[in-house]
Design a protein around this motif. Structure first.
Motif, short mmCIF file in Angstrom:
data_model
loop_
_atom_site.label_atom_id
_atom_site.label_comp_id
_atom_site.label_asym_id
_atom_site.label_seq_id
_atom_site.Cartn_x
_atom_site.Cartn_y
_atom_site.Cartn_z
N SER A 14 -33.25 50.27 -10.96
CA SER A 14 -34.16 49.12 -10.85
C SER A 14 -33.81 48.07 -11.89
O SER A 14 -33.70 46.88 -11.59
CB SER A 14 -35.61 49.58 -11.05
OG SER A 14 -35.95 50.58 -10.15
N HIS A 18 -32.36 44.18 -11.36
CA HIS A 18 -33.06 43.00 -11.87
C HIS A 18 -32.19 42.23 -12.85
O HIS A 18 -32.21 41.00 -12.88
CB HIS A 18 -34.36 43.43 -12.53
CG HIS A 18 -35.27 42.28 -12.86
ND1 HIS A 18 -35.93 41.55 -11.90
CD2 HIS A 18 -35.61 41.72 -14.05
CE1 HIS A 18 -36.64 40.61 -12.48
NE2 HIS A 18 -36.47 40.69 -13.78
N TRP A 21 -29.76 40.03 -11.07
CA TRP A 21 -30.43 38.80 -10.62
C TRP A 21 -30.60 37.83 -11.79
O TRP A 21 -30.37 36.63 -11.65
CB TRP A 21 -31.79 39.16 -10.01
CG TRP A 21 -32.60 37.95 -9.69
CD1 TRP A 21 -32.46 37.13 -8.59
CD2 TRP A 21 -33.67 37.39 -10.46
NE1 TRP A 21 -33.38 36.11 -8.65
CE2 TRP A 21 -34.13 36.25 -9.78
CE3 TRP A 21 -34.29 37.76 -11.65
CZ2 TRP A 21 -35.18 35.46 -10.26
CZ3 TRP A 21 -35.33 36.99 -12.13
CH2 TRP A 21 -35.77 35.85 -11.44
N GLY A 275 -39.29 42.69 -9.10
CA GLY A 275 -37.92 42.82 -8.64
C GLY A 275 -37.21 44.03 -9.20
O GLY A 275 -36.25 44.53 -8.61
N THR A 278 -37.84 46.75 -6.52
CA THR A 278 -37.55 46.52 -5.11
C THR A 278 -36.20 47.05 -4.68
O THR A 278 -36.08 47.71 -3.65
CB THR A 278 -37.61 45.01 -4.80
OG1 THR A 278 -38.84 44.48 -5.28
CG2 THR A 278 -37.50 44.76 -3.32
N PHE A 279 -35.15 46.76 -5.45
CA PHE A 279 -33.80 47.13 -5.04
C PHE A 279 -33.65 48.64 -4.81
O PHE A 279 -33.24 49.06 -3.72
CB PHE A 279 -32.78 46.62 -6.05
CG PHE A 279 -31.36 46.76 -5.59
CD1 PHE A 279 -30.73 45.73 -4.91
CD2 PHE A 279 -30.65 47.92 -5.83
CE1 PHE A 279 -29.42 45.86 -4.46
CE2 PHE A 279 -29.34 48.06 -5.40
CZ PHE A 279 -28.73 47.02 -4.70
N THR A 293 -30.61 44.28 1.26
CA THR A 293 -31.56 44.37 0.15
C THR A 293 -31.47 43.18 -0.77
O THR A 293 -32.49 42.66 -1.24
CB THR A 293 -31.34 45.67 -0.64
OG1 THR A 293 -31.57 46.78 0.21
CG2 THR A 293 -32.27 45.75 -1.84
N THR A 296 -33.38 40.06 0.53
CA THR A 296 -34.81 40.32 0.59
C THR A 296 -35.41 40.40 -0.81
O THR A 296 -36.53 39.95 -1.05
CB THR A 296 -35.07 41.63 1.36
OG1 THR A 296 -34.40 41.60 2.61
CG2 THR A 296 -36.56 41.83 1.60
N ASP A 297 -34.66 40.98 -1.74
CA ASP A 297 -35.13 41.11 -3.12
C ASP A 297 -35.33 39.73 -3.75
O ASP A 297 -36.30 39.50 -4.49
CB ASP A 297 -34.12 41.92 -3.93
CG ASP A 297 -34.69 42.40 -5.25
OD1 ASP A 297 -35.92 42.33 -5.42
OD2 ASP A 297 -33.91 42.83 -6.11
N GLN A 300 -38.48 38.29 -2.45
CA GLN A 300 -39.61 39.04 -2.98
C GLN A 300 -39.96 38.62 -4.39
O GLN A 300 -41.13 38.46 -4.72
CB GLN A 300 -39.28 40.53 -2.93
CG GLN A 300 -40.39 41.44 -3.40
CD GLN A 300 -40.47 41.56 -4.91
OE1 GLN A 300 -41.56 41.54 -5.48
NE2 GLN A 300 -39.34 41.66 -5.58
#
Length: 423
Positions: A14, A18, A21, A275, A278-279, A293, A296-297, A300
């Motif tokens: 996780s 993040h 990102w 976030g 989510t992944f 994913t 969509t992440d 989200q």
């Protein structure tokens, strides 16, 4: 023990997702003149009132002290963002877990720290996310089902935090500190075990970002939990990954919405945007491909962080705008410095500092709990003891993260010539 190990691997996956990102957003902002100009516009109100208290921003005097602007508080927010960025850039994981505890350690009320962290993530998302490049990989049905649950989750999480604060501000502080004590203690313990294990066979250079063996220890959708969930045919069914699997895969919309509900609650309670969960939830629980994913992440994070920050915190005065902008500024710099430093520093050393920083955050939050429980009349301890314990926890935290920052910057400046040659 195997179960807890799997939970740790899930959380680290996780945190890495993040962090990827965060680094993409940082690069996007810093390489665009338009986005840098937007950042300047966001900072302009702060610059115009430099040295003067100003309480009419988001999170003004209707929020809870210290919610006014001062140069010292703004500088502290830049430092917090810088440290979080360094951890994200160096480790590729975990920087976001430090922000809310660090804000609380700096004297910011817990509910204000959560709301401000969410607003900082939302501001970063709308400034730096290149959604148009990722939309081709988004499953619209999957996204809608997930966001339906996430929106409800943000309201539940926000209601929990606001309800506890309205009932008793000390109860709110104890709850948020308790949640972070459990999370950081768990992560820090396993990170330390990983450091000890890897120190016996250290890598040469880098932080092991992206090539960790963790991924190999978790199933990604063909067997195990994803297969069992996909076999539950409870309508409405959502089909996805049609381009990758003949006929696509399918999963119940209720399961997807339940996952969104959990993510939304975590985001609103902890202030980490959602976030970070989510992944791995999509890949390791739902069995969605990484390609689907990613897009969509991104959606989200924007939706969940924005809804939680604005609808659950900002309108009630629980967002400290100047702190959010300071953290954004500091994190942009920290991520870039941290990412460059991984090229010249052995990953094992960075892992060791990461474990220490996370454990320092755990000690800091855990050390505040006795005093809060005494003030709530839950336990009886000498006030001098609990105050001293809280003070020691604070000193240890700032010493650990400060030492980490100094070490990274010393390596960065010592290797400037190398970085210039590579550029």
């Amino acid at each position: 023990m195997h179960f807890f190990r799997q939970v740790y691997l899930f959380l680290m996956a996780s945190a890495r997702a993040h962090a990827r990102w965060e680094m993409e957003v940082s690069d996007t902002i810093l390489r665009s003149k338009k986005r840098l100009f937007l950042l300047f516009l966001l900072m302009l109100p702060i610059l115009l009132v430099s040295g003067v208290e100003a309480a009419e921003f988001l999170g003004g005097k209707t929020a809870y002290a210290p919610s006014f602007y001062s140069t010292q508080v703004f500088v502290a927010s830049i430092f917090i963002g810088l440290i979080a960025g360094l951890i994200t850039g160096c480790i590729g994981a975990g920087g976001g877990f430090i922000i809310t505890p660090a804000l609380m350690a700096a004297g910011i009320k817990g509910i204000l720290a959560v709301g401000t962290d969410l607003f900082h993530i939302f501001a970063k998302a709308i400034m730096g996310t290149t959604v148009h490049k990722k939309l081709g990989n988004v499953s619209v049905k999957l996204a809608l089902g997930f966001l339906a649950g996430a929106s409800i989750g943000t309201f539940i999480g926000g209601a929990i935090n606001k309800g506890l604060y309205d009932l008793n501000p000390l109860l709110s502080e104890a709850f948020i500190s308790g949640v972070y004590s459990i999370l950081l203690g768990f992560l820090g313990f396993y990170a330390l075990l990983d450091f000890i294990r890897l120190s016996r066979t250290p890598r040469q250079v880098g932080s092991d970002v992206g090539d960790s063996p963790h991924g190999a220890e978790m199933t990604s959708g063909k067997v195990g939990l994803p297969a069992r969930l996909q076999s539950m045919k409870v309508p409405p069914m959502i089909t996805f990954d049609e381009d990758l699997v003949p006929g696509g895969k399918s999963i119940s919309g209720w399961i997807v919405a339940a996952g969104g509900l959990v993510v939304g609650m975590l985001a609103a309670i902890m202030g980490v945007g959602g976030g970070f969960v989510t992944f791995p939830m999509f890949v390791y629980v739902f069995g969605v491909s990484s390609m689907t994913t990613v897009g969509t992440d991104i959606l989200q994070i924007i939706f969940t962080a924005g809804l939680a920050a604005i609808a659950q915190y900002a309108i009630y005065g629980y967002v400290f705008y100047t702190l959010a902008m300071g953290m954004l500024l500091g994190s942009l710099l920290g991520i870039q410095v941290g990412a460059l430093t991984t090229k010249v520093v052995k990953g094992i050393y960075i892992r060791g500092f990461y474990a220490v920083a996370i454990l320092a955050g755990f000690i800091n939050r855990a050390a505040t709990l006795p005093r809060k429980l005494v003030d709530l009349d839950v336990i009886q301890l000498p006030m001098g003891f609990v105050v001293g314990l809280e003070y020691v926890g604070n000193v240890l935290f700032w010493f650990a993260v400060g030492l980490f920052g100094l070490w990274i910057f010393s390596k960065f400046f010592a290797n400037l010539k190398t970085f210039r040659q590579e550029a």
